[in-house]
Design an enzyme around this catalytic site. Structure first.
Site, short mmCIF file in Angstrom:
data_model
loop_
_atom_site.label_atom_id
_atom_site.label_comp_id
_atom_site.label_asym_id
_atom_site.label_seq_id
_atom_site.Cartn_x
_atom_site.Cartn_y
_atom_site.Cartn_z
CG ASN A 1 12.64 -7.97 -0.69
OD1 ASN A 1 14.15 -8.12 -0.66
ND2 ASN A 1 12.33 -7.38 -2.15
CE LYS B 1 11.54 -3.77 -0.73
NZ LYS B 1 10.80 -2.76 -1.20
CG HIS C 1 11.83 -6.51 -6.18
ND1 HIS C 1 11.73 -5.26 -6.24
CD2 HIS C 1 11.00 -7.04 -5.22
CE1 HIS C 1 10.85 -4.93 -5.15
NE2 HIS C 1 10.59 -5.94 -4.39
CD GLU D 1 12.54 -1.91 -4.39
OE1 GLU D 1 13.49 -2.95 -3.88
OE2 GLU D 1 11.42 -1.81 -3.71
CD GLU E 1 6.63 -7.55 -4.97
OE1 GLU E 1 6.30 -7.67 -3.64
OE2 GLU E 1 7.78 -7.16 -5.41
N GLY F 1 5.91 -0.29 -1.08
CA GLY F 1 6.59 0.72 -0.14
C GLY F 1 5.80 2.09 -0.14
CB SER G 1 1.83 -1.41 1.12
OG SER G 1 2.61 -0.45 0.55
C1 PEP Z 1 8.65 -5.76 -1.75
O1 PEP Z 1 9.70 -5.27 -1.80
O2 PEP Z 1 8.68 -6.72 -2.49
C2 PEP Z 1 7.46 -5.17 -1.29
C3 PEP Z 1 6.27 -5.62 -1.26
O3 PEP Z 1 7.75 -4.28 -0.33
P1 PEP Z 1 6.64 -3.29 0.58
O4 PEP Z 1 5.95 -4.50 1.52
O5 PEP Z 1 7.39 -2.68 1.48
O6 PEP Z 1 5.46 -2.67 -0.04
#
Ligand code: PEP
Length: 262
Positions: free
Chosen positions: A9, A11, A94, A96, A166, A172, A213
């Site tokens: 992803n 973003k 997601h 975000e 998630e 992040g 992460s």
């Molecule tokens: C994500 O954006 O879905 C995500 C898991 O980000 P990261 O891997 O940076 O934690």
């Protein structure tokens, strides 16, 4: 055995030129890996270029969101038929989108239905916040997100759905869930829900990605767990070497699991 699905992803990162360069670096390496589904989700603007470059490479291409209406006066939004012209799949829900743009479980459900109606595969993201986790509400939150997000979806439609668990506190932050904690939610909360909703056979086939992460250092350990079927990768998908290493980790785990079953 479920096939691993590792999706990047991107973003709100990568200009069109940067996106092309990233695909240029990914595709020769990813072309050598045929036992894992791998995918990228660039920004809308980079999608046409990325979709063109990915044709015939085995890299699947997705959008990061879509609106549920087919067309109309929704300034700034992108409709399902537009996404379906270019993409194999779309990400919905997601954290975000939920946090910064007010998306709800109900609107996730609307987006999911609209995406399925135009033939897209869908990654549905769920996961609890830090406060919810600390208050012991993970199971309740994840179950509510699934109940409302997957409402009125048939067993046949479920074939096109991947769930991405998630935990919001892991996205992040550099603080991934432990493989055991993540697998506990996949195995004891999400998979049982899918069984109840879609039946045993479908639930066994559905993939549940972990996101939060994931890095080349922790990927193999996560993917080795019984109910972690790949990853949704944010930060580490922006660098070719780390995304390739994560897809390779899934590939290695798949080989080991295959051998142990035969
Ligand atoms: C994500 O954006 O879905 C995500 C898991 O980000 P990261 O891997 O940076 O934690």
């Amino acid at each position: 055995m479920r096939r691993f699905f590792v999706a990047g992803n991107w973003k709100m990162n990568k200009t069109i030129a940067e996106a092309k360069a990233l695909i240029g670096a990914l595709s020769p390496e990813l072309a050598t890996i045929d036992n894992v589904d791998h995918a990228v989700a660039p920004s809308y603007l980079a999608l046409p270029a990325v979709a063109g470059l990915c044709k015939g490479t085995g890299i699947k291409v997705g959008a990061q969101n879509l609106h549920w209406e087919t067309a109309g006066a929704y300034t700034g939004e992108v409709a399902p038929p537009m996404v379906a012209e270019l993409c194999d799949f779309v990400i919905v829900g997601h954290s975000e989108r939920r946090k910064f743009f007010g998306e709800t479980d109900e609107s996730v459900n609307q987006r999911l239905k609209a995406a399925l109606a135009v033939g897209l595969d869908v990654i549905v993201c769920i996961g609890e916040t830090l406060e919810e986790n600390e208050a012991g509400q993970t199971e309740a939150v994840v179950t509510r997100q699934l109940e409302v997000g997957l409402a009125e979806i048939s067993e046949t439609q479920a074939a096109a759905i991947t769930i991405a668990y998630e935990p919001v506190w892991a996205i992040g932050t550099g603080r991934a869930a432990t493989p055991e904690d993540a697998n506990n939610v996949h195995k004891n909360v999400i998979r049982p829900f899918l069984r109840e909703q879609f039946g045993e056979a479908r639930a066994e086939l559905m993939r549940i990605q972990y996101g939060g992460s994931v890095t080349p250092d922790n990927a193999a350990e996560l993917f080795a767990m019984s109910d972690i079927d790949g990853g949704l990768i944010g930060g580490a998908s922006l660098k070719p070497e780390s995304f390739i290493a994560i897809v390779k980790a899934a590939s290695m785990v798949a080989i080991v699991q295959q051998e142990s079953q035969s």
